[in-house]
Design a protein around this motif. Structure first.
Motif, PDB file in Angstrom:
ATOM      1  N   ASP A 101      27.541  37.214   8.634  1.00 22.89           N
ATOM      2  CA  ASP A 101      25.893  37.763   8.773  1.00 22.89           C
ATOM      3  C   ASP A 101      25.864  38.486   9.878  1.00 22.89           C
ATOM      4  N   LEU A 102      25.017  39.682   9.766  1.00 23.21           N
ATOM      5  CA  LEU A 102      24.727  40.498  10.716  1.00 23.21           C
ATOM      6  C   LEU A 102      23.211  40.527  10.492  1.00 23.21           C
ATOM      7  N   GLU A 103      22.468  40.266  11.902  1.00 17.26           N
ATOM      8  CA  GLU A 103      21.026  40.699  11.928  1.00 17.26           C
ATOM      9  C   GLU A 103      20.580  42.142  12.124  1.00 17.26           C
ATOM     10  N   VAL A 104      20.082  42.711  11.476  1.00 18.16           N
ATOM     11  CA  VAL A 104      19.188  44.277  11.551  1.00 18.16           C
ATOM     12  C   VAL A 104      17.812  44.231  11.970  1.00 18.16           C
ATOM     13  N   SER A 105      17.674  44.857  13.237  1.00 19.45           N
ATOM     14  CA  SER A 105      16.602  45.173  13.771  1.00 19.45           C
ATOM     15  C   SER A 105      16.168  46.554  14.120  1.00 19.45           C
ATOM     16  N   VAL A 106      15.123  47.157  13.601  1.00 23.94           N
ATOM     17  CA  VAL A 106      14.506  48.508  13.658  1.00 23.94           C
ATOM     18  C   VAL A 106      13.983  48.393  15.091  1.00 23.94           C
ATOM     19  N   GLU A 107      14.424  49.357  15.838  1.00 23.59           N
ATOM     20  CA  GLU A 107      13.679  49.454  17.393  1.00 23.59           C
ATOM     21  C   GLU A 107      12.869  50.539  17.362  1.00 23.59           C
ATOM     22  N   ASP A 108      13.215  51.671  16.727  1.00 22.15           N
ATOM     23  CA  ASP A 108      12.104  52.927  16.589  1.00 22.15           C
ATOM     24  C   ASP A 108      12.683  53.792  15.453  1.00 22.15           C
ATOM     25  N   GLU A 109      12.124  54.717  15.309  1.00 20.30           N
ATOM     26  CA  GLU A 109      12.877  55.819  14.271  1.00 20.30           C
ATOM     27  C   GLU A 109      13.969  56.114  14.119  1.00 20.30           C
ATOM     28  N   ASP A 110      14.758  56.071  15.252  1.00 23.45           N
ATOM     29  CA  ASP A 110      15.979  56.548  15.399  1.00 23.45           C
ATOM     30  C   ASP A 110      17.034  55.612  15.882  1.00 23.45           C
ATOM     31  N   THR A 111      16.504  54.358  15.949  1.00 23.35           N
ATOM     32  CA  THR A 111      17.547  53.521  16.463  1.00 23.35           C
ATOM     33  C   THR A 111      17.282  51.948  15.812  1.00 23.35           C
ATOM     34  N   ILE A 112      18.652  51.548  15.563  1.00 27.97           N
ATOM     35  CA  ILE A 112      18.748  50.208  14.825  1.00 27.97           C
ATOM     36  C   ILE A 112      19.603  49.350  15.785  1.00 27.97           C
ATOM     37  N   THR A 113      19.255  47.817  15.706  1.00 21.93           N
ATOM     38  CA  THR A 113      20.406  47.019  16.446  1.00 21.93           C
ATOM     39  C   THR A 113      20.878  46.121  15.571  1.00 21.93           C
ATOM     40  N   LEU A 114      22.097  45.792  15.503  1.00 18.34           N
ATOM     41  CA  LEU A 114      22.898  45.012  14.617  1.00 18.34           C
ATOM     42  C   LEU A 114      23.344  43.778  15.565  1.00 18.34           C
ATOM     43  N   ARG A 115      23.287  42.568  15.189  1.00 18.54           N
ATOM     44  CA  ARG A 115      23.708  41.580  15.900  1.00 18.54           C
ATOM     45  C   ARG A 115      24.380  40.459  14.996  1.00 18.54           C
ATOM     46  N   ARG A 116      25.434  40.019  15.388  1.00 17.08           N
ATOM     47  CA  ARG A 116      26.249  39.003  14.760  1.00 17.08           C
ATOM     48  C   ARG A 116      25.608  37.828  14.702  1.00 17.08           C
ATOM     49  N   VAL A 117      25.523  37.164  13.714  1.00 16.69           N
ATOM     50  CA  VAL A 117      24.950  36.018  13.591  1.00 16.69           C
ATOM     51  C   VAL A 117      25.785  34.870  13.720  1.00 16.69           C
ATOM     52  N   THR A 118      25.654  33.777  14.434  1.00 19.96           N
ATOM     53  CA  THR A 118      26.604  32.787  14.375  1.00 19.96           C
ATOM     54  C   THR A 118      26.055  31.480  14.010  1.00 19.96           C
ATOM     55  N   HIS A 119      26.816  30.555  13.058  1.00 21.73           N
ATOM     56  CA  HIS A 119      26.378  29.470  12.800  1.00 21.73           C
ATOM     57  C   HIS A 119      27.198  28.364  13.269  1.00 21.73           C
ATOM     58  N   PRO A 120      26.549  27.245  13.650  1.00 23.47           N
ATOM     59  CA  PRO A 120      27.397  25.919  14.182  1.00 23.47           C
ATOM     60  C   PRO A 120      28.337  25.694  13.095  1.00 23.47           C
ATOM     61  N   ALA A 121      29.577  25.104  13.660  1.00 25.44           N
ATOM     62  CA  ALA A 121      30.527  24.888  12.799  1.00 25.44           C
ATOM     63  C   ALA A 121      30.257  23.778  11.755  1.00 25.44           C
ATOM     64  N   ASN A 122      29.142  23.143  11.977  1.00 20.56           N
ATOM     65  CA  ASN A 122      29.025  21.991  10.811  1.00 20.56           C
ATOM     66  C   ASN A 122      27.507  22.330  10.203  1.00 20.56           C
TER      67      ASN A 122
END
Length: 79
Positions: free
Chosen positions: A29-50
């Motif tokens: 899973d990746l989290e996508v955020s729109v920062e402004d009209e030219d910039t997006i940010t992708l963050r890796r989503v980590t889940h607990p093992a259980n």
């Protein structure tokens, strides 16, 4: 810096060095955020093992029948 073309379905491919550096795996899973009209940010989503384990266990029936066994080998044989 890497450049990339987006595909017709809105998909992008991350270059292998980026995937390796961030330890990304297919289906992750990746989290996508729109920062402004030219910039997006992708963050890796980590889940607990259980993650989801407690919900799974709580969804199990509280009462259930345990079938009888033909032989009872719960006691060790006497010598």
């Amino acid at each position: 810096m890497f450049t990339n073309d987006s595909r017709s379905q809105g998909q992008i491919s991350l270059p292998q060095p980026v995937r390796e550096q961030l330890h990304l795996v297919p289906g992750g899973d990746l989290e996508v955020s729109v920062e402004d009209e030219d910039t997006i940010t992708l963050r890796r989503v980590t889940h607990p093992a259980n993650a989801g384990l407690v919900d799974l266990l709580l969804s199990c029936p509280a009462e259930f029948d345990i079938p009888k066994r033909d032989t009872d080998d719960s006691e060790p044989p006497s010598l």
